[in-house]
Enzyme design. Sequence first.
Site, PDB file in Angstrom:
ATOM      1  N   ASN A  94       0.830  -1.216   0.000  1.00  0.00           N
ATOM      2  CA  ASN A  94       0.000   0.000   0.000  1.00  0.00           C
ATOM      3  C   ASN A  94       0.870   1.275   0.000  1.00  0.00           C
ATOM      4  O   ASN A  94       2.033   1.233  -0.371  1.00  0.00           O
ATOM      5  CB  ASN A  94      -1.050  -0.004   1.102  1.00  0.00           C
ATOM      6  CG  ASN A  94      -2.309   0.723   0.614  1.00  0.00           C
ATOM      7  OD1 ASN A  94      -2.346   1.948   0.574  1.00  0.00           O
ATOM      8  ND2 ASN A  94      -3.306  -0.029   0.193  1.00  0.00           N
ATOM      9  N   ARG A  95       0.272   2.411   0.421  1.00  0.00           N
ATOM     10  CA  ARG A  95       0.877   3.713   0.107  1.00  0.00           C
ATOM     11  C   ARG A  95       1.680   4.330   1.248  1.00  0.00           C
ATOM     12  O   ARG A  95       1.336   4.166   2.411  1.00  0.00           O
ATOM     13  CB  ARG A  95      -0.228   4.700  -0.310  1.00  0.00           C
ATOM     14  CG  ARG A  95      -0.858   4.331  -1.624  1.00  0.00           C
ATOM     15  CD  ARG A  95      -2.054   5.204  -1.970  1.00  0.00           C
ATOM     16  NE  ARG A  95      -2.590   4.821  -3.279  1.00  0.00           N
ATOM     17  CZ  ARG A  95      -3.370   3.749  -3.482  1.00  0.00           C
ATOM     18  NH1 ARG A  95      -3.742   2.987  -2.483  1.00  0.00           N
ATOM     19  NH2 ARG A  95      -3.780   3.453  -4.704  1.00  0.00           N
TER      20      ARG A  95
ATOM     21  N   HIS B  60       3.006  -0.012  -2.970  1.00  0.00           N
ATOM     22  CA  HIS B  60       3.403  -1.419  -3.088  1.00  0.00           C
ATOM     23  C   HIS B  60       4.906  -1.611  -3.324  1.00  0.00           C
ATOM     24  O   HIS B  60       5.318  -2.484  -4.088  1.00  0.00           O
ATOM     25  CB  HIS B  60       2.625  -2.087  -4.215  1.00  0.00           C
ATOM     26  CG  HIS B  60       1.146  -2.280  -3.925  1.00  0.00           C
ATOM     27  ND1 HIS B  60       0.633  -2.336  -2.654  1.00  0.00           N
ATOM     28  CD2 HIS B  60       0.076  -2.421  -4.770  1.00  0.00           C
ATOM     29  CE1 HIS B  60      -0.685  -2.515  -2.716  1.00  0.00           C
ATOM     30  NE2 HIS B  60      -1.049  -2.562  -3.981  1.00  0.00           N
TER      31      HIS B  60
ATOM     32  N   HIS C 212      -0.815  -9.991  -3.203  1.00  0.00           N
ATOM     33  CA  HIS C 212      -1.902  -9.303  -3.888  1.00  0.00           C
ATOM     34  C   HIS C 212      -2.620 -10.181  -4.926  1.00  0.00           C
ATOM     35  O   HIS C 212      -2.707  -9.809  -6.097  1.00  0.00           O
ATOM     36  CB  HIS C 212      -1.314  -8.064  -4.574  1.00  0.00           C
ATOM     37  CG  HIS C 212      -2.292  -7.004  -4.915  1.00  0.00           C
ATOM     38  ND1 HIS C 212      -3.301  -7.171  -5.842  1.00  0.00           N
ATOM     39  CD2 HIS C 212      -2.421  -5.744  -4.473  1.00  0.00           C
ATOM     40  CE1 HIS C 212      -3.983  -6.058  -5.953  1.00  0.00           C
ATOM     41  NE2 HIS C 212      -3.481  -5.167  -5.132  1.00  0.00           N
TER      42      HIS C 212
ATOM     43  N   ASP D  22     -11.903   0.599  -1.356  1.00  0.00           N
ATOM     44  CA  ASP D  22     -10.430   0.514  -1.325  1.00  0.00           C
ATOM     45  C   ASP D  22     -10.074   1.019   0.062  1.00  0.00           C
ATOM     46  O   ASP D  22      -9.807   2.192   0.276  1.00  0.00           O
ATOM     47  CB  ASP D  22      -9.820   1.378  -2.437  1.00  0.00           C
ATOM     48  CG  ASP D  22      -8.358   1.012  -2.680  1.00  0.00           C
ATOM     49  OD1 ASP D  22      -7.796   0.248  -1.873  1.00  0.00           O
ATOM     50  OD2 ASP D  22      -7.794   1.497  -3.676  1.00  0.00           O
TER      51      ASP D  22
ATOM     52  N   GLN E 143      -6.562  -4.834   3.936  1.00  0.00           N
ATOM     53  CA  GLN E 143      -6.957  -3.930   2.859  1.00  0.00           C
ATOM     54  C   GLN E 143      -7.935  -4.673   1.960  1.00  0.00           C
ATOM     55  O   GLN E 143      -7.662  -5.800   1.527  1.00  0.00           O
ATOM     56  CB  GLN E 143      -5.729  -3.491   2.043  1.00  0.00           C
ATOM     57  CG  GLN E 143      -6.024  -2.479   0.948  1.00  0.00           C
ATOM     58  CD  GLN E 143      -6.189  -1.053   1.469  1.00  0.00           C
ATOM     59  OE1 GLN E 143      -5.717  -0.728   2.557  1.00  0.00           O
ATOM     60  NE2 GLN E 143      -6.851  -0.205   0.696  1.00  0.00           N
TER      61      GLN E 143
ATOM     62  N   GLU F 274      -5.895  -8.010   1.497  1.00  0.00           N
ATOM     63  CA  GLU F 274      -4.471  -8.064   1.803  1.00  0.00           C
ATOM     64  C   GLU F 274      -4.228  -7.842   3.291  1.00  0.00           C
ATOM     65  O   GLU F 274      -4.563  -6.797   3.826  1.00  0.00           O
ATOM     66  CB  GLU F 274      -3.739  -6.983   1.011  1.00  0.00           C
ATOM     67  CG  GLU F 274      -3.937  -7.080  -0.480  1.00  0.00           C
ATOM     68  CD  GLU F 274      -3.795  -5.718  -1.138  1.00  0.00           C
ATOM     69  OE1 GLU F 274      -2.660  -5.307  -1.376  1.00  0.00           O
ATOM     70  OE2 GLU F 274      -4.816  -5.047  -1.385  1.00  0.00           O
TER      71      GLU F 274
END
Length: 358
Positions: free
Chosen positions: A79-80, A105, A177, A251, A288, A316
Amino acid sequence: MQNQSCFDTIIGGKQNSLYTLRNAEMAVQITNYGGRIVSLIVPDRNGTPTDVVWGFESIRDYLKAEDVYAGPLVGRYGNRIAQGRFSLDNHSYQLSINNGPNHLHGGTDGFWNKMWDAQYSPENNSLTLSYFSPDGEEGYPGNVMTHVTYTLKKDNALQIDYTATTDQPTPYNPTIHPYFNLHGTTTQSINSHYLQVNASHFTPTDSVLIPTGEIIPVEGTPADFRTPHQIGERTSEDGNDMMKFGGGGYDINFVLDKTGETLSQAATLYEPSNGIAMDILTDQPGLQFYNGGCINGTDVGKRGDLHRRYSGLALETQHFPDSPNHPNFPSTILKPGETYHHTVVFRFYVTDTISQQH
Ligand code: BGC
């Protein structure tokens, strides 16, 4: 099942192969390019083998796919991270930027794009993939050694165990993922699946999916999956739906209801038409959920089926997005002398109703 010869090739000077783990009812195929789960075949209610993950028929197709996240390990940080920036021990670090203004990612050349060394263990019915990430890779500090073991158990559980060590403090939060579609085909929507998540809270985000830092109740929002809900119940086909914080639908990072780091039930996914159910267990604090709302239908997957909006979803297990910039989130800093551990179990069975399980 994918054909092994379509995966045998040399990438970056290393041998790529397709590895198959089997038990009495299931088969899992993994390729060491990015540690991708290429197929995950489970019996449906009638015993029909059903491949419940997205993917492609050859390594050539994986290498040219527009969506590089079809099934791989992602990291160092899943993720971010906002603007790819964080500070650690009075140093500022800049990571690669690959998702609007942010780092996603693990960056432009993350774990998903690496050739992993593979060791197959017939006695454990497992495959261990290993990757050494050098100091400075994608902007991260420290030399990090990662091992990921995929084990197919007799009770139809695919267990994935991660361990890692570093020689300098560094943010570390890998995950995997796969895009699941329990129908076994991307021609049918995941909106008919039921989802139940053991989470009373989630981390809301801004318009570029960076957490605001709040941890708020799911109650009264479309993120309330404490009891099973059909995924399409609170979304619309055009993506213009109630989940404002996700853009094209869900999301969202769930804060799992748990204390400590023991393995516990996080979620169940269930498709009523064929009876396939999947439990997810983890020791991680977050989950996630991405419903594939931004997938644009350009990639042609197995059997020539298109990867389209809502034709696959990701669940995830991980720490919360952008944790290095939120001191109130559980820490993701791996330090020298420590060993990182992460376990996720995807357990499959058939049932007539999800509510029997909970
Ligand atoms: C993220 C999505 C992203 C997707 C890429 C998910 O883990 O939450 O925002 O678009 O990965 O495949």
